[in-house]
Write an enzyme that holds these catalytic residues in place. Structure first.
Site, short mmCIF file in Angstrom:
data_model
loop_
_atom_site.label_atom_id
_atom_site.label_comp_id
_atom_site.label_asym_id
_atom_site.label_seq_id
_atom_site.Cartn_x
_atom_site.Cartn_y
_atom_site.Cartn_z
N CYS A 121 -85.19 10.07 -41.88
CA CYS A 121 -86.35 10.15 -40.96
C CYS A 121 -86.57 8.82 -40.26
O CYS A 121 -87.13 7.88 -40.83
CB CYS A 121 -87.60 10.55 -41.74
SG CYS A 121 -89.08 10.67 -40.71
N CYS A 161 -90.20 7.84 -39.88
CA CYS A 161 -90.81 7.34 -41.12
C CYS A 161 -90.38 5.91 -41.42
O CYS A 161 -91.19 5.06 -41.80
CB CYS A 161 -90.42 8.22 -42.31
SG CYS A 161 -90.60 9.99 -42.04
N ASP A 162 -89.08 5.63 -41.27
CA ASP A 162 -88.52 4.38 -41.80
C ASP A 162 -87.94 3.43 -40.76
O ASP A 162 -87.54 2.31 -41.11
CB ASP A 162 -87.42 4.72 -42.82
CG ASP A 162 -87.98 5.46 -44.03
OD1 ASP A 162 -89.09 5.12 -44.47
OD2 ASP A 162 -87.31 6.38 -44.54
#
Length: 314
Positions: free
Chosen positions: A138, A141-142
């Site tokens: 992701c 997300c990261d």
């Protein structure tokens, strides 16, 4: 009849637990089945920085523990059982666990989520669990944790191109590694990626190993050209696996409409079966975020509450 519940929720990620919180506060005494991955995909995420309400990053498992505790505190019952069979042919719906227990439900919220597809390498498994998000599925997300780095995206479909385009805003460069010599992505997504000066492509290649296990952070990959057999190494500070997700919908095959990948086809959170609702990554192919999954869980619970109220008023 065996146990009868107003609402049963299958899945305990942000969608399922948010649905439970809303249903419990409406005094429907929801029953949540946690399934094989209690807490959903966030439990394999390290730091979460984009969930509203947390000024400082929170660990994914810690966030899900807090949601679970909140759901229980307001009146949710959580069971660790796995579901083996669901019968949606008549109401109340019949939900059977793998141990043979049967629960009937006036309404059902399907929040079984989706699972990221991985390469299956041992080094990938080890580095997925590092705090640095060295290997991730992701970018949203990261990606932030790898600001200014050179990173790698694995895949050739729309998901991979979306991840690569997103990462160009944060990272120094993005190298896309694809097993074929052309992209599987839609023309518009492929054209955008191919024209982006920060994205370079390595064709006809697969990853043999992710390097950096000893340091507990990615430092690159070992790549094999699938046509020539040539092995090379590429330096990178993070590896994003973007070969797709598999929705956890096998329980509902033949009972609910799905697309070619297996995602439920819904009208918002409503499935074609009255009293059966869906929330989160089980049908969401666009956003796939914890906060949107939670929002869908709220919507599914409110629809279930209204459905029960309408039935009881007749």
């Amino acid at each position: 009849m065996s146990e009868l519940r107003d609402i049963v929720i299958i899945g305990s990620g942000p969608a399922g637990l948010t649905a439970a919180i809303y249903a419990a506060r409406a005094e429907l005494k929801p029953l949540v089945f946690e399934g094989p991955q209690p807490g959903g995909q966030l439990t394999i995420t390290t730091e979460v920085e984009n969930f509203p309400g947390f000024a400082h990053p929170i660990e994914g498992p810690e966030l899900m523990d807090a949601m679970r505790e909140q759901a229980i505190r307001v009146g949710t019952e959580v069971r660790m059982d796995w579901i083996g069979k669901v019968d949606l042919s008549q109401r109340p719906f019949a939900i059977e666990t793998t141990t043979g227990e049967v629960v009937h439900a006036k309404t059902l919220v399907i929040a079984t989520g989706a699972s990221a597809k991985w390469l299956g390498l041992e080094s990938e498994t080890i580095l997925r669990s590092t705090p640095s998000g060295a290997v991730s599925a992701c970018a949203t997300c990261d990606g932030f944790f790898h600001k200014g780095k050179d990173v790698i995206v694995v895949g050739g479909g729309d998901t991979a191109m979306e991840e690569a385009m997103y990462l160009t805003r944060i990272c120094n460069s993005v190298t896309v590694i694809h097993r074929r010599d052309t992209l599987r992505a839609s023309k518009i997504m492929a054209d955008r990626a191919l024209k982006n000066p920060k994205i370079k492509f390595i064709w006809d290649s697969g990853i043999e190993e992710i390097l950096g296990v000893e340091e507990k952070k990615a430092r690159g990959v070992r790549v094999k050209n699938l046509k020539t057999g040539e092995i090379s190494e590429i330096a990178a500070g993070a590896v994003f696996i973007a070969i797709g997700h598999q929705p956890n919908t096998s329980l509902f095959t033949g009972q609910l409409p799905m697309d070619e990948t297996g995602y439920l086809v819904t009208d918002g959170v409503k499935t074609p079966i009255e009293g059966c609702f869906a929330a989160g990554d089980v049908y969401d192919t666009v956003y796939r975020q914890a906060v949107t999954a939670a929002g869908m869980g709220c919507m599914a619970a409110i629809e279930a509450i209204r459905f029960i109220e309408a039935e009881e008023s007749h």
